[in-house]
Scaffold this motif. Structure first.
Motif, PDB file in Angstrom:
ATOM      1  N   ARG A 101      49.435 -18.037  -7.635  1.00 18.66           N
ATOM      2  CA  ARG A 101      48.650 -19.297  -6.954  1.00 18.66           C
ATOM      3  C   ARG A 101      48.849 -20.700  -7.877  1.00 18.66           C
ATOM      4  NH1 ARG A 101      45.875 -18.743  -2.179  1.00 18.66           N
ATOM      5  NH2 ARG A 101      45.332 -16.787  -1.382  1.00 18.66           N
ATOM      6  N   ALA A 102      48.520 -20.329  -9.216  1.00 24.48           N
ATOM      7  CA  ALA A 102      48.695 -21.468 -10.362  1.00 24.48           C
ATOM      8  C   ALA A 102      50.346 -21.648 -10.457  1.00 24.48           C
ATOM      9  CB  ALA A 102      48.132 -20.882 -11.570  1.00 24.48           C
ATOM     10  N   ALA A 103      51.065 -20.675 -10.379  1.00 26.75           N
ATOM     11  CA  ALA A 103      52.394 -20.908 -10.504  1.00 26.75           C
ATOM     12  C   ALA A 103      52.897 -21.995  -9.458  1.00 26.75           C
ATOM     13  CB  ALA A 103      53.234 -19.696 -10.823  1.00 26.75           C
ATOM     14  N   ILE A 104      52.582 -21.624  -8.398  1.00 25.89           N
ATOM     15  CA  ILE A 104      53.041 -22.338  -7.377  1.00 25.89           C
ATOM     16  C   ILE A 104      52.587 -23.905  -7.676  1.00 25.89           C
ATOM     17  CG2 ILE A 104      52.790 -22.754  -4.576  1.00 25.89           C
ATOM     18  CD1 ILE A 104      52.488 -19.702  -4.502  1.00 25.89           C
ATOM     19  N   ARG A 105      51.384 -24.059  -7.745  1.00 23.65           N
ATOM     20  CA  ARG A 105      51.051 -25.278  -8.005  1.00 23.65           C
ATOM     21  C   ARG A 105      51.730 -26.118  -9.064  1.00 23.65           C
ATOM     22  NH1 ARG A 105      45.496 -26.110  -5.224  1.00 23.65           N
ATOM     23  NH2 ARG A 105      45.472 -27.946  -6.400  1.00 23.65           N
ATOM     24  N   LEU A 106      51.967 -25.650 -10.184  1.00 26.30           N
ATOM     25  CA  LEU A 106      52.644 -25.992 -11.423  1.00 26.30           C
ATOM     26  C   LEU A 106      53.959 -26.309 -10.822  1.00 26.30           C
ATOM     27  CD1 LEU A 106      51.244 -23.731 -14.074  1.00 26.30           C
ATOM     28  CD2 LEU A 106      50.908 -26.193 -14.141  1.00 26.30           C
ATOM     29  N   ALA A 107      54.685 -25.527 -10.185  1.00 28.75           N
ATOM     30  CA  ALA A 107      56.067 -25.855  -9.690  1.00 28.75           C
ATOM     31  C   ALA A 107      56.055 -26.838  -8.899  1.00 28.75           C
ATOM     32  CB  ALA A 107      56.463 -24.591  -9.133  1.00 28.75           C
ATOM     33  N   ARG A 108      55.107 -27.042  -7.754  1.00 32.75           N
ATOM     34  CA  ARG A 108      55.048 -28.270  -7.002  1.00 32.75           C
ATOM     35  C   ARG A 108      54.872 -29.538  -7.663  1.00 32.75           C
ATOM     36  NH1 ARG A 108      51.318 -25.150  -2.392  1.00 32.75           N
ATOM     37  NH2 ARG A 108      52.928 -24.770  -1.043  1.00 32.75           N
ATOM     38  N   LEU A 109      54.134 -29.496  -8.753  1.00 37.61           N
ATOM     39  CA  LEU A 109      54.068 -30.507  -9.706  1.00 37.61           C
ATOM     40  C   LEU A 109      55.269 -30.807 -10.736  1.00 37.61           C
ATOM     41  CD1 LEU A 109      50.220 -30.121 -10.795  1.00 37.61           C
ATOM     42  CD2 LEU A 109      51.231 -31.993  -9.249  1.00 37.61           C
ATOM     43  N   GLY A 110      56.276 -29.992 -10.437  1.00 41.30           N
ATOM     44  CA  GLY A 110      57.619 -30.293 -11.253  1.00 41.30           C
ATOM     45  C   GLY A 110      57.285 -29.573 -12.645  1.00 41.30           C
TER      46      GLY A 110
END
Length: 138
Positions: A101-110
């Motif tokens: 979930r954290a990885a998804i959030r970070l990826a969405r933030l570029g």
């Protein structure tokens, strides 16, 4: 025919692509430990994020990890890190999807990101010790 061989293995070229790509998305506890040992207290080339809640973090975390629960990963919490900073996320272990979930959030933030497979459970299984001091970012 066993359940293992009932579905044929992928072609070697496809398998190579698949397994090679996994290392773009994840690292393991042994590699993180080796990086910590090699840095000998100096800056590392990644930021290790413990994405569990503060209470669990306080009870024990990977040394030099920063606590930032996955639900609180927003751009303002990352403002002090250059845009190309690699983040490595981990949570409790294989039974927890917080690191993903954290990885998804970070990826969405570029932001560049990998997951440390195994989390705290894997860290302890490898025989590594947890730190207790609180270095919360949240």
């Amino acid at each position: 025919m066993s359940p293992v061989s009932a579905v044929p293995a992928a072609d070697s070229a496809v398998a190579l692509t698949h397994f090679s790509s996994l290392l773009s998305f994840e690292t393991d506890c042994a590699d993180v430990h080796a990086a910590l040992e090699a840095s000998d207290g100096l800056a590392m080339d990644f930021v290790l994020l413990d994405v569990r809640g503060p209470a669990l973090f306080a009870r024990g975390h990977v040394p030099r990890a920063v606590n930032l629960p996955h639900g609180k990963i927003v751009e303002s919490k990352l403002a002090d890190y250059p845009r190309d900073t690699l983040f490595v996320t981990y949570c409790a272990g294989p039974h927890c999807n917080g690191a993903t979930r954290a990885a998804i959030r970070l990826a969405r933030l570029g932001r560049p990101v990998k997951v440390m497979t195994g989390g705290v459970t894997g860290w302890l299984d490898e025989g590594f010790h947890l730190a207790i001091e609180n270095e919360a970012l949240a």
